[in-house]
Design a protein around this motif. Structure first.
Motif, PDB file in Angstrom:
ATOM      1  N   ASN A  43     -13.811 -50.092 -26.273  1.00  0.00           N
ATOM      2  CA  ASN A  43     -14.591 -49.533 -27.377  1.00  0.00           C
ATOM      3  C   ASN A  43     -14.688 -48.019 -27.269  1.00  0.00           C
ATOM      4  O   ASN A  43     -14.551 -47.309 -28.276  1.00  0.00           O
ATOM      5  CB  ASN A  43     -15.994 -50.134 -27.393  1.00  0.00           C
ATOM      6  CG  ASN A  43     -16.014 -51.637 -27.605  1.00  0.00           C
ATOM      7  OD1 ASN A  43     -16.965 -52.316 -27.235  1.00  0.00           O
ATOM      8  ND2 ASN A  43     -14.945 -52.208 -28.173  1.00  0.00           N
ATOM      9  N   ASP A  46     -11.385 -46.571 -28.306  1.00  0.00           N
ATOM     10  CA  ASP A  46     -11.185 -46.663 -29.756  1.00  0.00           C
ATOM     11  C   ASP A  46     -11.990 -45.600 -30.486  1.00  0.00           C
ATOM     12  O   ASP A  46     -11.490 -44.946 -31.409  1.00  0.00           O
ATOM     13  CB  ASP A  46     -11.591 -48.051 -30.255  1.00  0.00           C
ATOM     14  CG  ASP A  46     -10.620 -49.142 -29.837  1.00  0.00           C
ATOM     15  OD1 ASP A  46      -9.470 -48.808 -29.471  1.00  0.00           O
ATOM     16  OD2 ASP A  46     -11.013 -50.329 -29.876  1.00  0.00           O
ATOM     17  N   ILE A  47     -13.236 -45.419 -30.100  1.00  0.00           N
ATOM     18  CA  ILE A  47     -14.102 -44.441 -30.757  1.00  0.00           C
ATOM     19  C   ILE A  47     -13.580 -43.024 -30.525  1.00  0.00           C
ATOM     20  O   ILE A  47     -13.550 -42.196 -31.445  1.00  0.00           O
ATOM     21  CB  ILE A  47     -15.547 -44.581 -30.258  1.00  0.00           C
ATOM     22  CG1 ILE A  47     -16.117 -45.944 -30.669  1.00  0.00           C
ATOM     23  CG2 ILE A  47     -16.433 -43.457 -30.803  1.00  0.00           C
ATOM     24  CD1 ILE A  47     -17.403 -46.313 -29.980  1.00  0.00           C
ATOM     25  N   ALA A  63     -20.896 -46.170 -28.892  1.00  0.00           N
ATOM     26  CA  ALA A  63     -20.514 -47.490 -28.385  1.00  0.00           C
ATOM     27  C   ALA A  63     -21.741 -48.285 -27.937  1.00  0.00           C
ATOM     28  O   ALA A  63     -21.872 -49.479 -28.258  1.00  0.00           O
ATOM     29  CB  ALA A  63     -19.529 -47.335 -27.229  1.00  0.00           C
ATOM     30  N   SER A  66     -23.779 -49.422 -30.842  1.00  0.00           N
ATOM     31  CA  SER A  66     -23.079 -50.489 -31.553  1.00  0.00           C
ATOM     32  C   SER A  66     -23.316 -51.835 -30.879  1.00  0.00           C
ATOM     33  O   SER A  66     -23.539 -52.852 -31.547  1.00  0.00           O
ATOM     34  CB  SER A  66     -21.572 -50.193 -31.610  1.00  0.00           C
ATOM     35  OG  SER A  66     -20.869 -51.257 -32.204  1.00  0.00           O
ATOM     36  N   TRP A 276     -21.165 -49.890 -36.926  1.00  0.00           N
ATOM     37  CA  TRP A 276     -20.010 -50.766 -37.077  1.00  0.00           C
ATOM     38  C   TRP A 276     -19.801 -51.590 -35.807  1.00  0.00           C
ATOM     39  O   TRP A 276     -20.182 -51.186 -34.710  1.00  0.00           O
ATOM     40  CB  TRP A 276     -18.749 -49.956 -37.375  1.00  0.00           C
ATOM     41  CG  TRP A 276     -17.578 -50.812 -37.782  1.00  0.00           C
ATOM     42  CD1 TRP A 276     -17.572 -51.782 -38.734  1.00  0.00           C
ATOM     43  CD2 TRP A 276     -16.260 -50.771 -37.236  1.00  0.00           C
ATOM     44  NE1 TRP A 276     -16.315 -52.347 -38.829  1.00  0.00           N
ATOM     45  CE2 TRP A 276     -15.486 -51.750 -37.921  1.00  0.00           C
ATOM     46  CE3 TRP A 276     -15.647 -50.005 -36.243  1.00  0.00           C
ATOM     47  CZ2 TRP A 276     -14.146 -51.975 -37.637  1.00  0.00           C
ATOM     48  CZ3 TRP A 276     -14.306 -50.229 -35.973  1.00  0.00           C
ATOM     49  CH2 TRP A 276     -13.567 -51.207 -36.664  1.00  0.00           C
ATOM     50  N   TRP A 278     -17.806 -52.259 -33.192  1.00  0.00           N
ATOM     51  CA  TRP A 278     -16.659 -51.785 -32.418  1.00  0.00           C
ATOM     52  C   TRP A 278     -16.205 -52.811 -31.388  1.00  0.00           C
ATOM     53  O   TRP A 278     -15.069 -52.756 -30.912  1.00  0.00           O
ATOM     54  CB  TRP A 278     -17.014 -50.467 -31.714  1.00  0.00           C
ATOM     55  CG  TRP A 278     -17.169 -49.315 -32.651  1.00  0.00           C
ATOM     56  CD1 TRP A 278     -18.328 -48.884 -33.222  1.00  0.00           C
ATOM     57  CD2 TRP A 278     -16.138 -48.457 -33.148  1.00  0.00           C
ATOM     58  NE1 TRP A 278     -18.089 -47.806 -34.035  1.00  0.00           N
ATOM     59  CE2 TRP A 278     -16.751 -47.516 -34.009  1.00  0.00           C
ATOM     60  CE3 TRP A 278     -14.760 -48.379 -32.946  1.00  0.00           C
ATOM     61  CZ2 TRP A 278     -16.034 -46.519 -34.665  1.00  0.00           C
ATOM     62  CZ3 TRP A 278     -14.037 -47.384 -33.602  1.00  0.00           C
ATOM     63  CH2 TRP A 278     -14.673 -46.478 -34.444  1.00  0.00           C
TER      64      TRP A 278
END
Length: 302
Positions: A43, A46-47, A63, A66, A276, A278
């Motif tokens: 995560n 990705d972020i 993260a 999330s 969102w 993630w």
């Protein structure tokens, strides 16, 4: 055992006041992030790729929040599904409800464009509480007992569910529903195992489902983007102005309409990335997508 655990958690959350249940939910999944280091690390990566201008501390905060949001979603879902409609409305509002009511009244039908953002399940409950006869297109949970319980809670105020990974052809089930002048909610941001359409999502190739665009163009029904936010202790579901599909059916129009809807959803994530989900691996088929774009350079839209 998984089902028993879910029922126990639901029982415990129902005993707590609304605020306390949400706090327990946030704490629990925030703690769970520490026991899933590989997924949490993915995560973070990705972020960082989506937001290269953010510091490591900012990326970590997105993260972590999330993950905390996942527990809050569960707590809100469990508590809200146990309330009376009157009590429910104290915690969830729908702004722009009249747009969906008009579509239902005029028998035009419509597709609700929503995803794993803030609390999508609360909006699903809210549509029924506020009088909209809706259906949802969902994927089954692997555990059949958990799946049955989730679906029971999801439709506790009314509505029905179509399944995309078990029905012979969910397109036709959804089309029949829309032809009756009804509304159907379709989650737009999941990795799609069988789709052959790839699109850049937050700058990276991802498999996407064209079903919203296919239904909208074939049946000429509007698409209602819905974004859910939190204001203090309330969930605010905002129904945005309808997006109307192209008049003519073609592969180019399908792809362009998917791109348009994806851009709307991306805007919500970029504005509030911590809301969102993630933890879901949205780019599971990224390498396959890269190969697809290499073979179709004309479709490489950043």
């Amino acid at each position: 055992m998984e089902y028993a655990g879910l029922k126990t958690v639901c029982w415990f959350l129902r005993l707590l006041p609304y605020r306390a249940a949400r706090a327990v939910g946030r704490f629990s999944t925030g703690l769970a992030a520490r026991f899933a280091p590989k997924r949490f690390k993915r995560n973070l990566q990705d972020i960082a790729r989506v937001f290269p201008d953010k510091s490591p501390q900012e990326v970590y905060k997105i993260a972590y929040n999330s993950w905390r949001n996942m527990g809050q979603i569960l707590a809100e879902f469990v508590k809200l599904s146990s309330y009376s409609p009157e009590e429910f409305k104290k915690h969830v509002q729908i702004r722009g409800l009249e747009k969906m009511q008009e579509a239902e009244k005029n028998k035009t039908g419509g597709i609700i464009h929503i995803g794993h953002f803030t609390n999508w399940e609360a909006f699903g409950l809210a549509t029924s509480v506020y009088g909209i006869d809706k259906a949802v297109l969902a994927q089954r949970v692997d555990n059949p007992y958990v799946d049955e319980e989730t679906n029971r809670l999801r439709n506790i105020f009314g509505g029905r569910t179509f399944y995309s990974n078990h029905d012979a052809n969910p397109f036709f089930a959804c089309a029949r529903w829309l032809k009756r002048g009804k509304l159907i909610g379709i989650l737009t941001d999941q990795n799609v195992v069988a789709s052959e359409m790839f699109m850049h999502f937050l700058g990276r190739p991802a498999a996407v489902s064209p079903i919203t665009a296919l239904l909208a163009i074939r049946l000429q029904v509007p698409v209602f983007p819905v974004v859910v936010t939190r204001e203090h202790d309330q969930l605010i579901c905002t129904v945005q102005d309808p997006v109307f599909p192209p008049k003519e059916y073609s592969q180019e129009h399908i792809r362009a309409f998917v791109r348009r809807l994806t851009d709307i959803y991306e805007g919500w994530i970029r504005q509030n990335p911590q809301n969102w989900l993630w933890a879901h691996n949205r780019w599971k088929r990224e390498e396959e997508g890269k190969r697809w774009f290499a073979e179709h350079p004309e479709c490489k839209i950043p």
